[in-house]
Write a protein that holds these residues in place. Structure first.
Motif, short mmCIF file in Angstrom:
data_model
loop_
_atom_site.label_atom_id
_atom_site.label_comp_id
_atom_site.label_asym_id
_atom_site.label_seq_id
_atom_site.Cartn_x
_atom_site.Cartn_y
_atom_site.Cartn_z
N SER A 161 0.83 -1.20 0.00
CA SER A 161 0.00 0.00 0.00
C SER A 161 0.86 1.25 0.00
CB SER A 161 -0.91 0.02 1.24
OG SER A 161 -1.72 -1.14 1.28
N ILE A 162 0.48 2.22 -0.83
CA ILE A 162 1.20 3.49 -0.89
C ILE A 162 0.22 4.64 -0.96
CG2 ILE A 162 3.26 2.53 -2.01
CD1 ILE A 162 2.18 3.66 -4.68
N SER A 163 0.67 5.82 -0.52
CA SER A 163 -0.07 7.08 -0.64
C SER A 163 0.91 8.11 -1.20
CB SER A 163 -0.63 7.52 0.72
OG SER A 163 -1.55 6.57 1.21
N PRO A 164 1.05 8.19 -2.52
CA PRO A 164 2.14 8.96 -3.13
C PRO A 164 2.08 10.46 -2.91
CG PRO A 164 1.18 7.41 -4.70
CD PRO A 164 0.28 7.46 -3.52
N TYR A 165 0.91 11.00 -2.54
CA TYR A 165 0.74 12.46 -2.56
C TYR A 165 0.62 13.09 -1.18
CZ TYR A 165 -0.19 10.77 -7.17
OH TYR A 165 -0.08 10.09 -8.37
N LEU A 166 0.61 12.28 -0.12
CA LEU A 166 0.44 12.84 1.22
C LEU A 166 1.56 13.80 1.57
CD1 LEU A 166 -0.85 9.88 3.42
CD2 LEU A 166 -2.10 11.92 2.70
N ASP A 167 2.80 13.46 1.18
CA ASP A 167 3.93 14.32 1.50
C ASP A 167 4.46 15.03 0.26
OD1 ASP A 167 4.95 12.15 0.19
OD2 ASP A 167 6.61 11.78 1.59
N ASP A 168 3.61 15.18 -0.74
CA ASP A 168 4.00 15.81 -1.99
C ASP A 168 4.19 17.31 -1.76
OD1 ASP A 168 4.30 16.79 -4.55
OD2 ASP A 168 2.54 15.78 -5.36
N PRO A 169 5.39 17.86 -2.01
CA PRO A 169 5.60 19.29 -1.81
C PRO A 169 4.75 20.14 -2.74
CG PRO A 169 7.48 18.30 -2.92
CD PRO A 169 6.62 17.17 -2.44
N ASN A 170 4.23 19.55 -3.80
CA ASN A 170 3.37 20.28 -4.73
C ASN A 170 1.90 19.93 -4.57
OD1 ASN A 170 5.52 21.62 -6.23
ND2 ASN A 170 6.05 19.59 -6.99
N HIS A 171 1.54 19.45 -3.37
CA HIS A 171 0.17 18.95 -3.21
C HIS A 171 -0.89 20.02 -3.42
CE1 HIS A 171 -0.77 20.71 0.73
NE2 HIS A 171 0.49 20.48 1.04
#
Length: 227
Positions: A161-171
């Motif tokens: 399982s992954i959540s690629p955008y939780l720590d996305d600096p460009n979220h």
């Protein structure tokens, strides 16, 4: 260059180029299982891998459809050349064939379609989404061993399982995606090694219905529990 190596290079090799330079053994368990394993080993073509696809949620219209990957022998008799039929009728998507496939092409097909959908929803660039997914598989996948039903019997499945955008600096540019999660369900007990893939965009609050859930499960699978 033949058609699939293009898709595989864009997704697998291309993703690797976005990561730090690593030793040949420096791959996460999720990377090895999802992107690097020879999922088609032991299959005897010709045969077709059948998957059912379901989209639900409050964001857009729900639908059910199917994904088929036809496998044929290479000229030397080895496995496999692969040709996809991703969705049917007006929803059908044109995707390239795979020659000399080792990993299950259904994984790349699902992700390429998913990335195009994210581009449609956010106007973001496909390569950006590819990098976020591959980085998350490398750095942040959680692993769970479960038993799930296949043709009426439980089989061992490993969930990544992954959540690629939780720590996305460009979220801030992709607020619709910030809590999007992916679950890759891998099992040597099913043909092609892929039990299924699920993505989920949760609602704003814990009690809200999900905005979008998309599942592709091997034909004969039960419905996995929610992440």
């Amino acid at each position: 260059m033949k058609a699939l190596p293009l898709l595989a290079l864009v997704f697998a090799t291309g993703f690797s180029a976005s990561l730090p330079v690593r030793a040949a053994t420096d791959f996460s368990a999720a990377e090895q299982s999802v992107f690097m394993e020879d999922h088609l080993a032991g299959l005897r073509p010709p045969l077709t891998l059948h998957y059912v696809f379901r989209k639900t949620g409050t964001m857009e219209e729900a639908f059910d459809d199917k994904v088929d990957v036809a496998l044929t022998a290479q000229p030397d008799g080895s496995c496999c050349a692969a040709s996809p039929q991703f969705f049917s009728g007006k929803r059908a998507i044109t995707l390239p064939p795979v020659e000399g496939a080792k990993g299950n092409p259904a994984i790349l097909y699902f992700l390429e379609r998913d990335i195009k959908e994210m581009q449609r929803l956010t106007k973001g660039q496909p390569n950006y989404f590819r990098k976020r997914i591959r980085m998350a598989v490398y750095q942040g996948a959680t692993v769970r061993d479960v038993n799930l039903p296949y043709k009426g019997k439980p089989v061992a499945v490993k969930e990544f399982s992954i959540s690629p955008y939780l720590d996305d600096p460009n979220h801030a540019r992709f607020e619709k995606l910030i809590n999007k999660s992916y679950v890759f369900m891998m099992s040597s007990a099913v043909p092609g090694g892929l039990y299924g893939i699920r993505t989920r965009i949760s609602g704003a609050s814990a009690g809200d219905a999900p905005l979008m859930v998309e599942e592709m499960l091997i034909d004969g699978a039960g419905t996995p529990s929610k992440p």
